[in-house]
Design a protein around this motif. Structure first.
Motif, PDB file in Angstrom:
ATOM      1  N   ASP A  73      53.535  67.183  12.462  1.00  0.00           N
ATOM      2  CA  ASP A  73      54.892  67.735  12.529  1.00  0.00           C
ATOM      3  C   ASP A  73      55.356  68.325  11.201  1.00  0.00           C
ATOM      4  O   ASP A  73      56.163  69.245  11.165  1.00  0.00           O
ATOM      5  N   ALA A 104      59.442  57.738  11.218  1.00  0.00           N
ATOM      6  CA  ALA A 104      60.753  58.089  11.773  1.00  0.00           C
ATOM      7  C   ALA A 104      60.639  59.151  12.860  1.00  0.00           C
ATOM      8  O   ALA A 104      61.365  60.127  12.860  1.00  0.00           O
ATOM      9  N   LEU A 106      58.361  61.363  13.377  1.00  0.00           N
ATOM     10  CA  LEU A 106      57.572  62.549  13.067  1.00  0.00           C
ATOM     11  C   LEU A 106      56.121  62.126  12.871  1.00  0.00           C
ATOM     12  O   LEU A 106      55.828  61.187  12.135  1.00  0.00           O
ATOM     13  N   ASN A 225      52.893  67.967  21.978  1.00  0.00           N
ATOM     14  CA  ASN A 225      53.935  67.349  21.179  1.00  0.00           C
ATOM     15  C   ASN A 225      53.257  66.236  20.369  1.00  0.00           C
ATOM     16  O   ASN A 225      52.826  65.227  20.911  1.00  0.00           O
ATOM     17  N   TRP A 446      53.290  50.016  27.251  1.00  0.00           N
ATOM     18  CA  TRP A 446      53.930  48.878  26.587  1.00  0.00           C
ATOM     19  C   TRP A 446      54.821  48.006  27.467  1.00  0.00           C
ATOM     20  O   TRP A 446      54.868  46.795  27.238  1.00  0.00           O
TER      21      TRP A 446
ATOM     22  N   ALA B  11      61.242  55.585  29.677  1.00  0.00           N
ATOM     23  CA  ALA B  11      61.704  54.631  28.678  1.00  0.00           C
ATOM     24  C   ALA B  11      61.131  54.988  27.310  1.00  0.00           C
ATOM     25  O   ALA B  11      61.811  54.931  26.296  1.00  0.00           O
ATOM     26  N   LEU B  12      59.872  55.382  27.298  1.00  0.00           N
ATOM     27  CA  LEU B  12      59.222  55.765  26.049  1.00  0.00           C
ATOM     28  C   LEU B  12      59.904  56.977  25.438  1.00  0.00           C
ATOM     29  O   LEU B  12      60.147  57.043  24.244  1.00  0.00           O
ATOM     30  N   VAL B  16      61.337  57.178  21.669  1.00  0.00           N
ATOM     31  CA  VAL B  16      60.735  57.984  20.612  1.00  0.00           C
ATOM     32  C   VAL B  16      61.671  59.130  20.262  1.00  0.00           C
ATOM     33  O   VAL B  16      61.898  60.000  21.079  1.00  0.00           O
ATOM     34  N   PRO B  17      62.228  59.131  19.056  1.00  0.00           N
ATOM     35  CA  PRO B  17      63.119  60.219  18.694  1.00  0.00           C
ATOM     36  C   PRO B  17      62.308  61.480  18.424  1.00  0.00           C
ATOM     37  O   PRO B  17      61.101  61.431  18.261  1.00  0.00           O
ATOM     38  N   GLY B  18      62.975  62.588  18.389  1.00  0.00           N
ATOM     39  CA  GLY B  18      62.296  63.838  18.031  1.00  0.00           C
ATOM     40  C   GLY B  18      61.661  64.501  19.228  1.00  0.00           C
ATOM     41  O   GLY B  18      61.049  65.541  19.089  1.00  0.00           O
ATOM     42  N   THR B  19      61.795  63.907  20.411  1.00  0.00           N
ATOM     43  CA  THR B  19      61.199  64.547  21.566  1.00  0.00           C
ATOM     44  C   THR B  19      62.129  65.616  22.136  1.00  0.00           C
ATOM     45  O   THR B  19      61.687  66.496  22.828  1.00  0.00           O
ATOM     46  N   GLN B  21      64.232  68.922  22.184  1.00  0.00           N
ATOM     47  CA  GLN B  21      63.799  70.159  21.555  1.00  0.00           C
ATOM     48  C   GLN B  21      64.580  71.300  22.151  1.00  0.00           C
ATOM     49  O   GLN B  21      64.915  71.280  23.329  1.00  0.00           O
ATOM     50  N   ALA B 133      64.297  69.181  14.452  1.00  0.00           N
ATOM     51  CA  ALA B 133      64.056  69.677  13.093  1.00  0.00           C
ATOM     52  C   ALA B 133      63.038  68.760  12.446  1.00  0.00           C
ATOM     53  O   ALA B 133      63.216  67.545  12.426  1.00  0.00           O
ATOM     54  N   LYS B 134      61.940  69.333  11.959  1.00  0.00           N
ATOM     55  CA  LYS B 134      60.847  68.507  11.464  1.00  0.00           C
ATOM     56  C   LYS B 134      60.683  68.582   9.963  1.00  0.00           C
ATOM     57  O   LYS B 134      60.219  67.644   9.346  1.00  0.00           O
ATOM     58  N   TYR B 199      64.402  61.058   8.297  1.00  0.00           N
ATOM     59  CA  TYR B 199      65.279  60.422   9.275  1.00  0.00           C
ATOM     60  C   TYR B 199      65.370  58.918   9.035  1.00  0.00           C
ATOM     61  O   TYR B 199      64.471  58.320   8.440  1.00  0.00           O
TER      62      TYR B 199
END
Lengths: 685, 201
Positions: A73, A104, A106, A225, A446, B11-12, B16-19, B21, B133-134, B199
């Motif tokens: 990323d 975090a 990324l 992704n 999980w 749930a995942l 997981v943040p950042g998905t 877009q 934003a990466k 982040y």
């Protein structure tokens, strides 16, 4: 006299080199780089018209990481700016298999430890021996911690001299080690499909080949992704990876499939139809999940009789059995105890899963492959077995006794604490019984994995839960007495058997020497515990001192035990022998026809050829009649010697099939797809 | 079973943040943030105007490349001269590299002669993750109808070397120029380069 002059000249040369080299060293900008890079040529004296590999041997400072070709990323790929003598050209930079680092949300594709990138230089033909070829390269790369990033620039140089191309053994060994970390070409083509925001990749991969924690590293952006988790399922000879897409797909994509243990396969995937995770694969998952849940329940139940849990539990149980407790209190306590146990187990499981998600790729089963882990378990089970047998007593530390005692006075808070404590203390004992279930938990999604950890907790809490809810059971609870001692001693037998099994595993992994070392360490521990038991019987102060000393000594043995090199014992066709260059030369000297083939566990084409042609009765008979010697090279672990041999035949990887006809100067290279007829026709022509 | 897997996947996705877009060519997500003076600023406040979003971290060498050489300031000035709104956003979490208080950010902008329309603080990373934003810098161009027309790096030279600015194609200025000329954006998406956004978590 001549010798003296020679050494004087050598001294002079060395002196001049030193003087010339020092200002260059002083020019290194900053001198505070976070990755130390050394440019090393495989040979300093390459022959004219040959190729020479250059390694960028890199060591990041602790806590810092360098980046793969596709950094993920964020991050930057390494760029090289060569300054090369006339006619010399440099190939692209080859990267070893990377690691994942999720910070975090990324995803970073990185190297957190020492790594080596490779570039190949082409030396032009027609250069006179002794020609000096100064090689300079400026490497621009990014190095980061979790917090900060620093772009760095390294000016590297080395001087090659045209010679005979000889490679010093020590340097060859270093290069072999580095090369083992490079991805191997998979050979067969993979297929991918982008549908409804999902990315599905199907990789031909033999069913029997191991893939631990498989992961697809795409070589470029706009495919998957990076931060999304990848679900891996295997169905026959296909390995299926499902994750979230980024971009629409279209052109073929390149990447590296990591299959565990630092090994990886480079592959190209073309667009096509990839079925979603097959239903039957899902059912197998379900079945194994149920099996693992059952295993976890049973394992938790067994933990109740473990010496580390038994004392706490019996205190609690007997407090209930003594009577005088009303129904509601008993049930409340049972519920609180159960909640304590399950929550602790789930929390511990979550920590384990989080560690894995954060990029630690080692799973439970992987740890058990380390002989040191096995030896520690062996010592632990031996000590537990001797404890059950009554050699010594386990006096719990004061804090535990107090907590358990407060629990025995009643109150749900106390019961909850007792449960949490029991689960916490029980976890070190999970090893031998829970290995399978925990291993399954780590490969499941999980939520299911946490379910299995909860199952472990439920199993552990089950006896107490039953006691709380069934008054008849409480009344039936036997009075404490001499029977408990006999029962405990009987339990030492299965424990000793566990130790025996572990010793066997240790022997398989570390050989007779390793097993002897392990049994010796167990003896030391036993003597220490016996001494401790004698002191306990006398009521001595600090009775544990001798056993602690013995444990330290035994742990020294843990440092010494080493994995035995894996014996090369692949499944071979009839009368086949492992391939070595020496064996080949010897057989060719004897004038025998030779069929040499090179294969790897992960090579599906190889396996198909072996099943359908090489290992058939017809071919075996034809080869036996023609007195053909079969040589097999197994390239599963990327053996560098084999790799060099394969390269000499203009192949980047397996399969490779060679036929040596007596009297002919070189081998005939057979096609990559074999038929029975093709092989049976070979001898006698 | 399939249902269970989907529930798990959902749930995942939440965990997981950042998905999240933004898709180029579609409406850019609205957001509300506080600027260095404590005023609330929403993307919808600038309806009808072209908006440029710039992710910022003063500690990042790649950001320093573009501010140190004056390239980012020039790009900001050029964009604003064309009537565009420039929003600089800092998604650095407290305690991480690049996190600044409003006053600190204000002082830095003055010192560097930077001229964003607003400097916005996103310490919880909500907007940063909403836009996926990466890196710092990471740039987005949104047209007057609210459509995201460009996302990616500031230019095509992914280095931290100021000398590389001269020969690079400034993707943001190119996109703004093409928009003004009524032409389609020739490069609508590139791979951003720089340090990862720091982040929280």
């Amino acid at each position: 006299m001549g010798g003296m002059r020679f050494s004087f000249v050598t001294f002079l040369c060395a002196f001049v080199t030193l003087v010339l080299a020092s200002p260059a060293a002083a020019q290194v900008p900053g001198n505070t780089r976070h990755i130390a890079i050394e440019l090393i040529a495989e040979t300093d004296t390459p022959a004219a018209g040959s190729e020479v590999a250059l390694a960028f041997a890199s060591v990041p400072e602790p806590g810092w990481h360098g980046y793969w070709k596709n950094p993920g990323d964020a991050g930057i790929e390494t760029t090289l700016d060569w300054t090369l003598p006339q006619g010399v050209t440099a190939g692209p930079l080859d990267y070893p298999v990377p690691q994942r680092l999720l910070i975090a949300g990324l995803m970073n594709y990185v190297y957190e430890g020492p790594f080596a990138q490779f570039a190949t230089l082409k030396i032009p033909a027609g250069l006179a021996p002794g020609t000096r070829l100064p090689v300079r390269v400026k490497s621009d790369y990014l190095v980061c911690t979790d917090e900060i990033c620093v772009p760095e620039s390294a000016q590297l140089e080395t001087v090659l001299t045209i010679g005979d191309g000889a490679i010093a053994p020590a340097r060859r060994a270093r290069f072999d080690r580095w090369r083992a970390a490079l991805p191997k070409p998979l050979g067969s083509e993979a297929t991918y499909q982008v549908a409804e925001g999902g990315f599905r990749l199907a990789v031909p991969f033999p069913a029997e080949a191991a893939a631990i924690d498989a992961y697809f590293f795409p070589a470029s952006a706009g495919t998957v992704n990076f931060a999304a988790p990848q679900a891996v399922t295997r169905s026959g000879d296909l390995l299926l990876i499902e994750t979230a897409a980024s971009g629409a797909g279209g052109p073929p994509i390149d990447g590296v499939l990591s299959v565990g243990g630092g090994r990886g396969l480079s592959l190209r995937a073309v667009p096509g139809i990839v079925a979603a995770g097959p239903e039957h694969a899902a059912e197998i998952d379900w079945a194994s999940a149920l099996l693992a849940l059952g295993g976890a329940l049973l394992g938790g139940l067994i933990l109740n009789i473990m010496p580390c849990v038994f004392p706490i539990l019996s205190l609690k149980a007997l407090s209930l059995a003594r009577g005088g407790i009303d129904e509601d209190t008993a049930r409340g306590e049972a519920r609180a105890y159960t909640a304590g146990v399950i929550l602790t187990c789930v929390a511990l499981g979550a920590v384990l899963l989080a560690l894995r998600a954060a990029g630690a790729s080692a799973g439970w089963a992987f740890q058990l492959q380390d002989p040191r882990a096995i030896l520690i378990l062996l010592l632990l089970t031996t000590a537990i077995a001797f404890n059950l047998a009554g050699l010594f007593e386990l006096s719990a530390p004061g804090a535990i006794n107090r907590a358990a005692a407060s629990g025995s006075r009643g109150g749900t808070g106390g019961a909850f604490a007792t449960g949490a404590l029991a689960a916490f203390i029980a976890t070190p004992c999970t090893g031998p019984f829970m290995g399978v279930a925990l291993g399954a938990a780590l490969v499941l999604p999980w939520p299911l994995a946490l379910g299995i950890f909860a199952g472990l907790g439920l199993g552990l809490a089950l006896p107490f839960l039953l006691l709380g809810y069934v008054p008849a059971l409480r009344r039936r609870l036997p009075r404490p007495g001499a029977w408990m001692d006999r029962f405990r001693k009987a339990l030492s037998v299965p424990m000793f058997l566990t130790a025996l099994a572990l010793a066997w595993v240790l022997g398989r992994q570390a050989g007779v020497d390793g097993m002897t070392l392990g049994l010796g360490a167990a003896l030391i521990v036993a003597v220490g515990l016996w001494w401790m038991g004698r002191r306990q019987a006398r009521g001595a102060q600090r009775a544990w001192v001798p056993s602690a000393a013995a444990a330290l000594l035994a742990l020294g043995a843990v440092m010494l035990v080493e994995r035995e090199p894996a014996a090369a014992a692949p499944m071979l066709a009839a009368n086949a022998q492992p391939f070595t260059q020496a064996k080949l030369d010897q057989l060719r000297g004897e004038g025998r026809p030779i069929f040499a083939y090179f294969t790897a566990d992960w090579c599906i084409t190889c396996k198909v050829n072996e099943k359908s042609a090489i290992e058939t009765a017809d071919v075996a008979k034809a080869f036996a009649d023609g007195e053909v010697q079969v040589l097999v090279g197994d390239w599963t672990d990327g053996d560098p010697a084999l790799g060099r041999f394969i390269e000499q035949h203009n192949r980047a990887g397996v399969p490779l099939y060679l036929w040596y006809e007596p009297g002919e100067p070189g081998p005939r290279i057979l096609p990559q797809l074999l038929t029975k007829a093709m092989l049976t026709d070979l001898p006698g022509r | 079973m399939t249902k269970l897997i989907w529930i798990g996947a959902a749930a995942l996705a939440l965990a997981v943040p950042g998905t999240a877009q933004q898709t180029t060519g579609q409406k850019a997500g609205n957001f509300k943030l506080t600027d260095v003076d404590g005023r609330t600023v929403a993307l919808s406040d600038f309806a009808g105007k072209t908006v440029v979003l710039e992710w910022h971290n003063p500690g990042c060498p790649f950001v320093q490349k573009h501010y140190g050489g004056g390239n980012m300031q020039k790009t900001q000035a050029a964009a604003r001269a064309q009537g565009a709104v420039w929003l600089t956003i800092n998604s650095g979490a407290p305690g991480k590299q690049g996190h600044m208080s409003g006053a600190e950010a204000k002082a830095l902008m003055a010192e560097q002669k930077a001229e964003p329309t607003r400097y916005l603080l996103d310490p919880r990373g909500v907007v940063g993750k909403g836009y996926a934003a990466k890196t710092t810098p990471h740039l987005y161009v949104i047209d007057g109808r609210g459509t995201l027309v460009y996302q990616g790096g500031i230019d095509d030279k992914p280095t931290a070397d100021q000398a590389d600015i001269a020969g690079a194609r400034n993707h943001v200025l190119a996109a703004l120029g093409e928009m003004r000329a009524g032409k389609p954006i020739s490069v609508a998406e590139t791979r951003p380069y720089g340090c990862s956004v720091k982040y929280a978590g």
